[in-house]
Design a protein around this motif. Sequence first.
Motif, mmCIF file in Angstrom:
data_model
loop_
_atom_site.group_PDB
_atom_site.id
_atom_site.type_symbol
_atom_site.label_atom_id
_atom_site.label_comp_id
_atom_site.label_asym_id
_atom_site.label_seq_id
_atom_site.Cartn_x
_atom_site.Cartn_y
_atom_site.Cartn_z
ATOM 1 N N GLN A 1 0.818 -1.209 0.000
ATOM 2 C CA GLN A 1 0.000 0.000 0.000
ATOM 3 C C GLN A 1 0.853 1.261 0.000
ATOM 4 O O GLN A 1 0.508 2.253 -0.649
ATOM 5 N N GLU A 2 1.994 1.234 0.705
ATOM 6 C CA GLU A 2 2.871 2.408 0.704
ATOM 7 C C GLU A 2 3.356 2.715 -0.703
ATOM 8 O O GLU A 2 3.505 3.884 -1.084
ATOM 9 N N MET A 3 3.600 1.664 -1.499
ATOM 10 C CA MET A 3 4.065 1.869 -2.866
ATOM 11 C C MET A 3 2.935 2.357 -3.768
ATOM 12 O O MET A 3 3.175 3.093 -4.733
ATOM 13 N N VAL A 4 1.686 1.950 -3.446
ATOM 14 C CA VAL A 4 0.537 2.505 -4.161
ATOM 15 C C VAL A 4 0.459 4.016 -3.926
ATOM 16 O O VAL A 4 0.262 4.806 -4.863
ATOM 17 N N PHE A 5 0.631 4.427 -2.665
ATOM 18 C CA PHE A 5 0.600 5.858 -2.347
ATOM 19 C C PHE A 5 1.732 6.604 -3.050
ATOM 20 O O PHE A 5 1.524 7.681 -3.618
ATOM 21 N N ARG B 1 -11.614 11.485 -11.462
ATOM 22 C CA ARG B 1 -11.858 10.090 -11.089
ATOM 23 C C ARG B 1 -10.636 9.244 -11.445
ATOM 24 O O ARG B 1 -9.935 9.553 -12.408
ATOM 25 N N ILE B 2 -10.426 8.166 -10.688
ATOM 26 C CA ILE B 2 -9.410 7.170 -11.044
ATOM 27 C C ILE B 2 -10.077 5.803 -10.972
ATOM 28 O O ILE B 2 -10.750 5.462 -9.985
ATOM 29 N N ILE B 3 -9.891 5.008 -12.022
ATOM 30 C CA ILE B 3 -10.561 3.721 -12.168
ATOM 31 C C ILE B 3 -9.564 2.612 -11.840
ATOM 32 O O ILE B 3 -8.454 2.581 -12.376
ATOM 33 N N TYR B 4 -9.983 1.684 -10.954
ATOM 34 C CA TYR B 4 -9.099 0.637 -10.437
ATOM 35 C C TYR B 4 -9.708 -0.753 -10.642
ATOM 36 O O TYR B 4 -10.924 -0.894 -10.814
ATOM 37 N N ASP B 5 -8.823 -1.765 -10.566
ATOM 38 C CA ASP B 5 -9.258 -3.121 -10.264
ATOM 39 C C ASP B 5 -9.606 -3.164 -8.782
ATOM 40 O O ASP B 5 -9.410 -2.203 -8.047
ATOM 41 N N ASN B 6 -10.095 -4.313 -8.327
ATOM 42 C CA ASN B 6 -10.449 -4.461 -6.917
ATOM 43 C C ASN B 6 -9.250 -4.951 -6.114
ATOM 44 O O ASN B 6 -9.321 -5.947 -5.392
ATOM 45 N N LEU B 7 -8.106 -4.258 -6.227
ATOM 46 C CA LEU B 7 -6.916 -4.678 -5.500
ATOM 47 C C LEU B 7 -7.077 -4.396 -4.012
ATOM 48 O O LEU B 7 -7.766 -3.453 -3.604
ATOM 49 N N PRO C 1 -12.529 7.532 -6.300
ATOM 50 C CA PRO C 1 -12.104 6.210 -6.748
ATOM 51 C C PRO C 1 -13.285 5.415 -7.301
ATOM 52 O O PRO C 1 -14.381 5.429 -6.730
ATOM 53 N N VAL C 2 -13.059 4.727 -8.416
ATOM 54 C CA VAL C 2 -14.091 3.906 -9.050
ATOM 55 C C VAL C 2 -13.512 2.509 -9.247
ATOM 56 O O VAL C 2 -12.440 2.361 -9.852
ATOM 57 N N ALA C 3 -14.210 1.489 -8.720
ATOM 58 C CA ALA C 3 -13.749 0.108 -8.846
ATOM 59 C C ALA C 3 -14.508 -0.599 -9.957
ATOM 60 O O ALA C 3 -15.737 -0.481 -10.055
ATOM 61 N N CYS C 4 -13.807 -1.326 -10.802
ATOM 62 C CA CYS C 4 -14.429 -2.036 -11.919
ATOM 63 C C CYS C 4 -15.241 -3.234 -11.426
ATOM 64 O O CYS C 4 -15.049 -3.733 -10.319
ATOM 65 N N THR C 5 -16.129 -3.715 -12.281
ATOM 66 C CA THR C 5 -16.813 -4.974 -12.034
ATOM 67 C C THR C 5 -15.792 -6.102 -12.131
ATOM 68 O O THR C 5 -14.947 -6.097 -13.035
#
Length: 303
Positions: free
Chosen positions: A139-143, A159-165, A195-199
């Motif tokens: 998570q620190e590296m994500v930040f 907006r930023i679109i993500y996988d469900n990591l 933040p927006v998480a994909c299906t």
Amino acid sequence: MRKHLHTTAEPVYARQQQPSPKLGEFQVTLQAWLNTEQHLPRAQRRTAQRLFEGLQVEGYRGAYDSVQRFVKQWKSVKNGPTTTQAFVPLVFASGDACQFDWSHEHVEIDGVPQTIKVAHFRLAYSRQMFVAAYPRETQEMVFDAHNRAFAFFGGVPQRIIYDNLKAVVEAILVGKERRFNRRFMAMANHYLFEPVACTPASGWEKGQIENQVGNVREWLFTPMARFASFAALNDWLALRCRELSQREHPTERTQSIAEHFAREQPLLRAFSATFDGYLEQMLRASSTCLVRVDRNRYSVPAE
């Protein structure tokens, strides 16, 4: 054409095979490359474009289309016919959305081959990309990746679109409902983006970044990249992102990605301070003045 202008019958296109006179003498070389690389991992195989560039080094002066047709025909004979899915392309407003994803790549750092994680960002309107390399996917590296990306873009999208990591999403609820990680939401609130998480299993919802992962692997990590440190690797990646932005925009062919980004950048939200993404926890020092963090032991002052 002259023949059919003097007849009322419907013309019939009867050619069954496209001639490739200039490719002729290079077909043996091209087929040998394809036969060799079919045994390599998929990530290390060259695309038709890279094979075309390799043939140009060997002296080929023909068109890319001939190479592409040959590769397509070779794959159809080798693998049989394939079916293609169709998708409706998504359209994004300027400054609206950015897509994020991770990939794993093979590099050599300070003489040691290793598998690293690469954070990918892509502004959906201008197609401007940014990538940064890390030894792991914490998570620190994500930040830190977000801090670097926003500094590179000079602003924050809406907006930023993500996988469900796991570093972003703690629980997948009904439909599009998600329970986001509290620490991650602290960063989102700091930069004021949604933040927006994909299906799950719906990669087409962020198809641009999925496509970018494959392109970056081909453009930047094939053959294997070699650097003395992660800092040197990330400096080179940032430079290559700027260089690749000089390519033509995929939908507006008359302009480059950099020109589109120049129009989008003023619409990004400005920020005054980066998010401090450290994680804090209480630890007990042992009798030998050691603390255990993330399965590693570190010495601390005796006092």
